[in-house]
Design an enzyme around this catalytic site. Structure first.
Site, PDB file in Angstrom:
ATOM      1  N   CYS A 157       0.831  -1.210   0.000  1.00 50.05           N
ATOM      2  CA  CYS A 157       0.000   0.000   0.000  1.00 50.05           C
ATOM      3  C   CYS A 157       0.866   1.261   0.000  1.00 50.05           C
ATOM      4  O   CYS A 157       1.895   1.333   0.672  1.00 50.05           O
ATOM      5  CB  CYS A 157      -0.930  -0.009   1.212  1.00 50.05           C
ATOM      6  SG  CYS A 157      -2.101   1.367   1.179  1.00 50.05           S
TER       7      CYS A 157
ATOM      8  N   CYS B 125      -0.125   4.674   7.078  1.00 45.23           N
ATOM      9  CA  CYS B 125      -0.805   4.470   8.363  1.00 45.23           C
ATOM     10  C   CYS B 125       0.163   3.770   9.330  1.00 45.23           C
ATOM     11  O   CYS B 125       0.613   2.648   9.055  1.00 45.23           O
ATOM     12  CB  CYS B 125      -2.083   3.659   8.164  1.00 45.23           C
ATOM     13  SG  CYS B 125      -3.106   4.302   6.831  1.00 45.23           S
TER      14      CYS B 125
ATOM     15  N   CYS C 124      -0.044  -0.007  10.372  1.00 48.97           N
ATOM     16  CA  CYS C 124      -0.414  -1.020   9.391  1.00 48.97           C
ATOM     17  C   CYS C 124       0.759  -1.838   8.838  1.00 48.97           C
ATOM     18  O   CYS C 124       1.767  -1.289   8.390  1.00 48.97           O
ATOM     19  CB  CYS C 124      -1.163  -0.349   8.248  1.00 48.97           C
ATOM     20  SG  CYS C 124      -1.770  -1.539   7.049  1.00 48.97           S
TER      21      CYS C 124
ATOM     22  N   CYS D 164     -16.436  -9.660   4.906  1.00 47.48           N
ATOM     23  CA  CYS D 164     -15.836  -8.382   4.519  1.00 47.48           C
ATOM     24  C   CYS D 164     -14.570  -8.627   3.703  1.00 47.48           C
ATOM     25  O   CYS D 164     -13.739  -9.457   4.076  1.00 47.48           O
ATOM     26  CB  CYS D 164     -15.520  -7.585   5.786  1.00 47.48           C
ATOM     27  SG  CYS D 164     -14.948  -5.926   5.417  1.00 47.48           S
TER      28      CYS D 164
ATOM     29  N   CYS E  32     -19.474  -6.877   2.826  1.00 45.29           N
ATOM     30  CA  CYS E  32     -18.890  -5.593   3.201  1.00 45.29           C
ATOM     31  C   CYS E  32     -17.574  -5.449   2.433  1.00 45.29           C
ATOM     32  O   CYS E  32     -16.895  -6.444   2.153  1.00 45.29           O
ATOM     33  CB  CYS E  32     -18.643  -5.600   4.715  1.00 45.29           C
ATOM     34  SG  CYS E  32     -17.833  -4.122   5.317  1.00 45.29           S
TER      35      CYS E  32
ATOM     36  N   ARG F 135     -18.706  -3.324  17.164  1.00 41.09           N
ATOM     37  CA  ARG F 135     -17.881  -4.506  16.842  1.00 41.09           C
ATOM     38  C   ARG F 135     -16.614  -4.545  17.691  1.00 41.09           C
ATOM     39  O   ARG F 135     -15.812  -3.627  17.648  1.00 41.09           O
ATOM     40  CB  ARG F 135     -17.523  -4.522  15.350  1.00 41.09           C
ATOM     41  CG  ARG F 135     -18.763  -4.519  14.495  1.00 41.09           C
ATOM     42  CD  ARG F 135     -18.527  -4.792  13.024  1.00 41.09           C
ATOM     43  NE  ARG F 135     -19.783  -4.650  12.322  1.00 41.09           N
ATOM     44  CZ  ARG F 135     -20.669  -5.623  12.118  1.00 41.09           C
ATOM     45  NH1 ARG F 135     -20.412  -6.845  12.512  1.00 41.09           N
ATOM     46  NH2 ARG F 135     -21.810  -5.379  11.496  1.00 41.09           N
TER      47      ARG F 135
HETATM   48  S1  SF4 Z   1      -4.527   0.933   6.720  1.00 39.15           S
HETATM   49 FE1  SF4 Z   1      -2.843  -0.087   5.620  1.00 39.15          FE
HETATM   50  S2  SF4 Z   1      -3.802  -0.872   3.762  1.00 39.15           S
HETATM   51 FE2  SF4 Z   1      -5.215   0.655   4.610  1.00 39.15          FE
HETATM   52  S3  SF4 Z   1      -4.651   2.596   3.610  1.00 39.15           S
HETATM   53 FE3  SF4 Z   1      -3.462   2.514   5.517  1.00 39.15          FE
HETATM   54  S4  SF4 Z   1      -1.497   1.561   4.916  1.00 39.15           S
HETATM   55 FE4  SF4 Z   1      -2.968   1.145   3.266  1.00 39.15          FE
END
Ligand code: SF4
Length: 328
Positions: free
Chosen positions: A53, A57, A60, A97, A129, A261
């Protein structure tokens, strides 16, 4: 009548900071007025496109820029997804999901494939989802036409703390996608993560941003951070049970009709702690050994928990609707 959406930060703060026993009791009373006590929906979350990605974040494992040992994979095949959905259904899930590690949905061949997956899973009678990043109203409408029931897009934390956790998109961007989901007529799944270094005030503001939407999200996941080696949050301490209970109780009181949840972080919670979360108003869990890429209790372990606490699995909206039609 819609539940009230004119909450103030001060009111939510007062609820959040109320004595714990009183807070749980109030949440439990509101839960019993609006839901069936002990009825818990089992959901499965499958990563259909893992890793690589572009976003940053901080929590993540799938962000390409962090060295978490996770390899970027291509979109799963239609057959793989349908097979996983069958297993999920056979093991008690009523909601399925699909998650993709994308910043946003793009109108390309992969999206066309995802539309087919949505169609296939929906035909199996599961609530479908998607969690595929930011999306336009038009894209969500296309998914709705394919059978999408809900779209997940978490606000994660407060607007003020957001840039400490993510710099590649904003809290405002998230709220914009929530608006697109609502306008497209798909139900909203949106919640947050605690344990990322935020303050109580950030947690309260995160809940405020959801509880003041004209129509509350139908589903509010409360996640405890699962710290992943290689991410900027790898050293964060485990979230304490009482903080989870406080968050769940507050969410239940201010968004009485929503499904709350109990999401990431269950693996490190005792059965007693999870029982308290159910008493406080949580009425959904994710089942299966992985929650996207992070470990989660297995199906057998959850079966034991259901037996021990006398919980009953909640049917999907479709099953509920069908049985109502049959009875009338
Ligand atoms: S949470 Fe992870 S997968 Fe989702 S946008 Fe952020 S970096 Fe990308």
């Amino acid at each position: 009548m819609l539940p009230r959406s004119n909450w103030t930060i001060e009111e939510i703060s007062e609820i959040y900071h109320s004595p714990l026993i009183e807070l749980i009791q109030n949440a439990n009373q509101i839960h019993q007025k609006n839901h069936i006590l002990g009825e818990v929906q089992i959901c499965t979350l499958l990563s259909i496109k893992t890793g690589g990605c572009t976003e940053d974040c901080a929590y993540c494992s799938q962000a390409a820029r962090y060295n978490t040992g996770l390899n970027a994979e291509k979109l799963l095949s239609y057959e793989r997804v349908i097979e996983s959905a069958k297993i999920a259904k056979d093991t008690g899930s009523t909601r399925f999901c699909m998650g993709a590690a994308w910043k946003e949905v793009r109108d390309n061949r992969d999206f066309d494939k995802v539309l087919k997956m949505i169609e296939g899973v929906s035909e199996m009678g599961l609530e479908v989802c998607g969690t595929l990043g930011m999306a336009t109203e038009n894209q969500i409408s296309k998914m709705k036409n394919a059978g999408l029931h809900a779209y997940n897009h978490n606000v994660d934390t407060s607007e003020e703390y957001y840039s400490d956790i993510i710099s590649t998109h904003t809290h405002k961007d998230r709220m914009e996608t929530l608006k697109n989901i609502r306008n497209a007529g798909v139900t909203i799944c949106s919640g947050g993560i605690i344990g990322m270094g935020e303050t109580d005030a950030d947690r309260i503001k995160m809940l405020f941003s959801l509880a003041t939407l004209k129509k509350h999200p139908e589903s509010v996941p409360i996640n405890a951070l699962v710290s992943i080696e290689g991410t900027p949050l790898e050293d964060r301490k485990e979230v304490n049970t009482w903080d989870m209970v406080r968050m769940i109780s507050t969410a239940r009181i201010i968004m009485p009709k929503s499904m709350v949840r109990l999401s990431a972080g269950r693996l490190s919670m005792s059965k007693e702690a999870q029982a308290l979360c159910f008493l406080a108003g949580a009425n959904s869990i994710f089942s299966g050994e992985r929650l996207l890429t992070t470990p989660n209790p297995g199906v057998n372990e959850d079966q034991e928990l259901f037996n021990l606490l006398g919980l009953t699995p909640r049917p999907s909206h479709k099953e509920k609707f069908q049985s109502e039609v049959r009875c009338s």
